[in-house]
Design a protein around this motif. Sequence first.
Motif, short mmCIF file in Angstrom:
data_model
loop_
_atom_site.label_atom_id
_atom_site.label_comp_id
_atom_site.label_asym_id
_atom_site.label_seq_id
_atom_site.Cartn_x
_atom_site.Cartn_y
_atom_site.Cartn_z
N SER B 516 0.88 -1.11 -0.15
CA SER B 516 -0.21 0.06 -0.05
C SER B 516 0.79 1.10 -0.08
N LEU B 517 1.86 1.15 1.10
CA LEU B 517 2.92 2.53 1.04
C LEU B 517 3.30 2.71 -0.53
N GLU B 518 3.80 1.53 -1.11
CA GLU B 518 4.35 1.70 -2.20
C GLU B 518 3.44 2.28 -3.46
N LEU B 519 2.23 1.58 -3.45
CA LEU B 519 1.07 2.01 -4.33
C LEU B 519 0.51 3.47 -4.48
N LEU B 520 0.75 3.99 -3.05
CA LEU B 520 0.40 5.47 -2.87
C LEU B 520 1.65 6.29 -3.44
N GLY B 521 2.74 5.84 -3.49
CA GLY B 521 4.06 6.49 -3.62
C GLY B 521 4.15 7.06 -4.95
N ARG B 522 5.26 7.72 -5.47
CA ARG B 522 5.46 8.34 -6.58
C ARG B 522 5.78 7.40 -7.65
N ALA B 523 6.22 6.20 -7.26
CA ALA B 523 6.50 5.38 -8.19
C ALA B 523 5.37 4.60 -9.03
N SER B 524 4.21 4.76 -8.10
CA SER B 524 2.81 4.11 -8.62
C SER B 524 2.12 5.05 -9.72
N THR B 525 1.75 4.22 -10.81
CA THR B 525 1.17 4.85 -11.79
C THR B 525 -0.49 4.96 -11.82
N PHE B 577 4.83 -2.46 12.93
CA PHE B 577 5.66 -2.97 11.98
C PHE B 577 6.77 -1.87 11.35
N THR B 578 7.96 -2.32 11.34
CA THR B 578 9.07 -1.44 11.08
C THR B 578 9.45 -2.00 9.70
N ILE B 579 9.42 -1.04 8.69
CA ILE B 579 9.76 -1.32 7.36
C ILE B 579 10.81 -0.43 6.70
N GLY B 580 11.81 -1.17 6.45
CA GLY B 580 12.98 -0.36 5.83
C GLY B 580 12.61 0.03 4.39
N VAL B 581 12.91 1.38 4.02
CA VAL B 581 12.52 1.84 2.83
C VAL B 581 13.56 1.75 1.64
N GLN B 582 14.60 1.50 2.12
CA GLN B 582 15.71 1.57 1.00
C GLN B 582 15.49 0.48 0.04
N ASP B 583 14.51 -0.24 0.08
CA ASP B 583 14.38 -1.33 -1.16
C ASP B 583 13.12 -1.11 -1.80
N PHE B 584 12.35 -0.06 -1.35
CA PHE B 584 11.19 0.36 -2.24
C PHE B 584 11.05 1.84 -2.18
N VAL B 585 9.82 2.15 -2.80
CA VAL B 585 9.68 3.62 -2.94
C VAL B 585 8.31 4.11 -2.33
N PRO B 586 8.41 4.22 -1.18
CA PRO B 586 7.18 4.51 -0.29
C PRO B 586 6.67 6.10 -0.68
N PHE B 587 5.43 6.28 -0.13
CA PHE B 587 4.61 7.49 -0.39
C PHE B 587 5.10 8.74 0.37
N VAL B 588 6.25 8.63 1.08
CA VAL B 588 6.67 9.66 1.84
C VAL B 588 8.35 9.64 1.55
N ALA B 613 5.24 14.22 1.39
CA ALA B 613 4.24 13.16 1.00
C ALA B 613 3.69 13.10 -0.44
N ASP B 614 3.47 11.85 -1.04
CA ASP B 614 3.05 11.99 -2.39
C ASP B 614 1.57 11.51 -2.28
N CYS B 615 0.84 10.97 -1.50
CA CYS B 615 -0.35 10.37 -1.37
C CYS B 615 -1.30 11.32 -1.71
N PRO B 616 -2.51 10.89 -2.17
CA PRO B 616 -3.72 12.07 -2.49
C PRO B 616 -4.13 12.74 -1.21
N HIS B 617 -4.00 12.29 -0.18
CA HIS B 617 -4.61 13.26 1.05
C HIS B 617 -3.59 13.55 2.06
N PRO B 618 -3.75 14.85 2.69
CA PRO B 618 -2.84 14.81 3.91
C PRO B 618 -2.84 13.84 4.85
N ILE B 619 -1.55 13.78 5.29
CA ILE B 619 -1.60 12.68 6.47
C ILE B 619 -0.75 13.11 7.75
#
Lengths: 75, 1086
Positions: B516-525, B577-588, B613-619
């Motif tokens: 979800s984090l990546e699909l909200l991010g800037r890499a998501s089309t 849940f701790t998620i390392g972002v170096q391997d993906f493109v999160p929305f922030v 943040a690159d998601c559609p709504h403020p967070i």
Amino acid sequence: MAVCIAVIAKENYPLYIRSTPTENELRFHYMVHTSLDVVDEKISAMGKALVDQRELYLGLLYPTEDYKLTFWARH
Amino acid sequence: MSPTQWDLPVELCCRPMAFVTLTGLDVVYNAVHRAVWDAFCANRRADRVPISFKVLPGDHEYPKCRPKRTSYEWYIPKGILKTGWMNKHLNLVPALVVVFYELDWDEPQWKEKQSECATRVEIVRQSLQGRNTKVAVVLIQKKTPLPPGEDVIASERAAALCNACELSGKSLFVLPHTDHLVGYIIRLENAFYEHAQTYYYTEIRRVKSHKEFLNKTTHQLLFVRHQFKIAFFSELKQDTQNALKNYRTAYNLVHELRAHETNILEIKTMAGFINYKICRLCFQHNTPLDAIAQFRKHIDLCKKKIGSAELSFEHAAWMSKQFQAFGDLFDEAIKLGLTAIQTQNPGFYYQQAAYYAQERKQLAKSLCNHEASVMYPNPDPLETQTGVLDFYGQRSWRQGILSFDLSDPEKEKVGVLAIQLKERNVAHSEIIITLLSNAVAQFKKYKCPRMKSHLMVQMGEEYYYAKDYTKALKLLDYVMCDYRSEGWWTLLTSILTTALKCSYLMAQLKDYITYSLELLGRASTLKDDQKSRIEKNLINVLMNESPDPEPDCDIFAGKTAQKLWADRISLAGSNIFTIGVQDFVPFVQCKAKFHAPSFHVDVPVEFDIYLKADCPHPIRFSKLCVSFNNQEYNQFCVIEEASKANEVLENPTQGKMCLVPGKTRKLLFKFVAKTEDVGKKIEITSVDLALGNETGRCVVLNWQGGGGDAASSQEALQAARSFKRRPKLPDNEVHWDSIIIQASTMIISRVPNISVHLQHEPPALTNEMYCLVVTVQSHEKTQIRDVKLTAGLKPGQDANLTQKTHVTLHGTELCDESYPALLTDIPVGDLHPGEQLEKMLYVRCGTVGSRMFLVYVSYLINTTAEEKEIVCKCHKDETVTIETVFPFDVAVKFVSTKFEHLERVYADIPFLLMTDLLSASPWALTVVSSELQLAPSMTTVDQLESQVDNVVLQTGESASECFCLRCPSLGNVEGGVATGHYIISWKRTSAMENIPVIRTVITLPHVIVENIPLHVNADLPSFGRVRESLPVKYHLQNKTDFVQDVEISVEPSDAFMFSGLKQIRLPAQAFYSYQYFCQATGSTHG
């Protein structure tokens, strides 16, 4: 008739891809992406020769499908 | 209809070999027969003739031969090729039947035995009536036969036996059961092979002979059939060239058949068979390009021949099989040595086979979606009486009917329904995955990583359709990074969408959140509405609620998933849940930047954290922590905003931690560095940003270092290359791309506020105690403590300098080699504001040249930073380069007592040593004293007193001394005789009293001493008076051991009158002196 045109950066990411809207766009993306295997191989095989040669034409990449992929490498 | 209906029959795929049956062998109970059979079967390597042997009883019933047709006029064929035909000629109808019979030539009961043998042959012939099968007889004999022609009885009996059995002599063989069984067997089978080839040749001729009876209107099918048979018999005859030629003709003929919906399957089936044979033979002939060309032609001709629309999945299945079979043939050829290339390898065929298998699945899905109430027809229209079809590719419910009109539409309908219902049970995904995995293996081999990834995506998607979400996710997750690293965002988004569905259906929290984090991010089309939906779901999950189902999911699986999500809520497991972002493109996105590359320890360290943040709504985020390599600073860099779980999206624009999409948020942090960290690097090791809170679920995004994720480096590259002008932003905003991460800074010491002065009189003179006056003055506002001085030769210069430079604080004593080159940390006490101290430093340089000297003053001072009292250590250093020169030059020369220059001195004859000391110092020098230390070989003529005591020399002035010396005879000394040392004691005239005198020792040169035979010494008065006699006395001294004859002649000057002997001859005794007097009177010219 050309159904898809793609411009790819030298790091292999797409700069521009457009295909005819009636077709499955994703399929063309995959097709262009997979064709880079051949491009990579050709370019590494050509090596220095490519520097002199201004363009590189790659023929049929998908021998069994309905499309032909043509590729030009530029400097 | 079995699931393997589309598989090519075994008899088509095998290599046809001549079929020979062996009769009369009892391989179970007779050891000799067993040995014979084993010799036929064992070790059938490539060098043995290609025969397929079978042991059959002598009375075996071979398939009956139908009566020969005399006319084809009324004959209408019912199909192209019977399903049993190939098997019949491979395994049932032999080319040759061999009758084994135990009979020796000297058999006593010859007549009876001969008769029995003839009977056996006759039985075989009866069974093969109407066929051209050859019969041969092998006599198994116990005795070794004699060479041909020698055994008359044998010849006679052989002829008789042939006669009785109606055999030609060529068909009778003898097999002596002796030692060389294998050799005999090989000769036998070669003979059998010849017979078999003759048989197949006859068969080809027989089939060809039918041709003339055929006509093109009713016998079209027979043209194909006969051509196929000729080709097949050619293969059995091992004539592959003709086989290929005939298969090619057959292939053309099959496409000439009139095709209709009712027979299209039969035509395609046969075309597929013949194509397979052609391709196989082309590969066998090592002409792979011909094979590929044939296959392409085959596909082009057949791909549009779909047939019945209701059964179009059958066409796809057939197409898939064509590609798969070709892939197998290609792969097999490669295993036998063929070289494939990246753009032409079996992988493409497996891939295409998979594509058609997918199409088959799609078609089956739409065509076979009958209601559950639709029952499978009874009786089964797909059943036949024999269990198999009569002809390849025909429909079981209308076998042999050639009419294009459907005579019984009802029957047809039932048949189609049966096929459709059967298709529903096919495990399509399994077929697709197998084909894809075959293709993956090939593309891996032929260096096509992207093609491999693409196929793995398809495999993952197929597993998804097959509801094996674990495997689907494993595959998708594996390839995602390839697309991410190359920046193919459209493809990545597509894969992530499927992966999100999988994780939703399995209720896998961490995966669901990550995707979800990546699909909200800037890499998501994805479009904004999709992103909004995902964002909402993500917030739901963080609030410990179930997300909405993903679109287009299987309904049943969706229901299961809802239950799983409900269970997740009630489970009180780990909710962070701790998620390392170096391997993906999160929305922030996050970037950390220190304000400067270094900070003084007495000023606070400042840095900014930029968030976007690159998601559609403020967070709203709940917490931000920054971690450093020195963890003590972590506590100062935390922002926490207490908020309730449901406030993540509420009051969005308030608070530091609320991010508005597209806007860059800057957060300033400051802290005071520890004084221990002076000289060290402070590094941001990670930035953690928390979303949600512990009461619900919490996601911690973890950036390694100062930020950046999987897409950052590529974006930086793109930004650097871009010619696009950035729009102007208000002053308080920055362009995200223009922020450059700076994740580390240096802590440096506080700026010192003291002055350090050096006072000295360069250059330094060799070996003198050179004085450097260090003056330290404090300009600090408070007292400075623990002032320490480090002074001396600056480290890092030529190592030899360290040996020849010595430093001391005490100028009164001359320092030797035990003194160091650098004095460290000399405590000099405290200094009050404005106070100054002076320290004398003495340096002794043993060699000339330039040296760098360092004076380093450190101290402690109490100060405040950000209202915090700290003790700072400050330091200041001064460097000075000092030249060292010789203080003076000393020149030494030897002269005679008459001050004439001497190259050498004479033994026992006095000479003068003259020293000349020339000052080279720019400063006045005082020669305190000098001393001549003579070598033992030298003696002095008079006193050796210094003649230059306390002489002051200005620059360029010199002081000379003269000593009269004598050297006793020493014989001939190589290199001369040592003279001794000249020692000068000196100091700078300006140096203080207590500064020690420096003794400079000059080694005097060696002198060559020569023995002379005769020494003449004139003793002249210092003056004479006019007209008075002037006595002149000559001393002659013989320096040798021998008596010498000496002749003396005096030649007076014109100015004198001379009296005495002018010429005298006398013997001079050894080591005796003579005195010779003469008187001269004259005038001198004034």
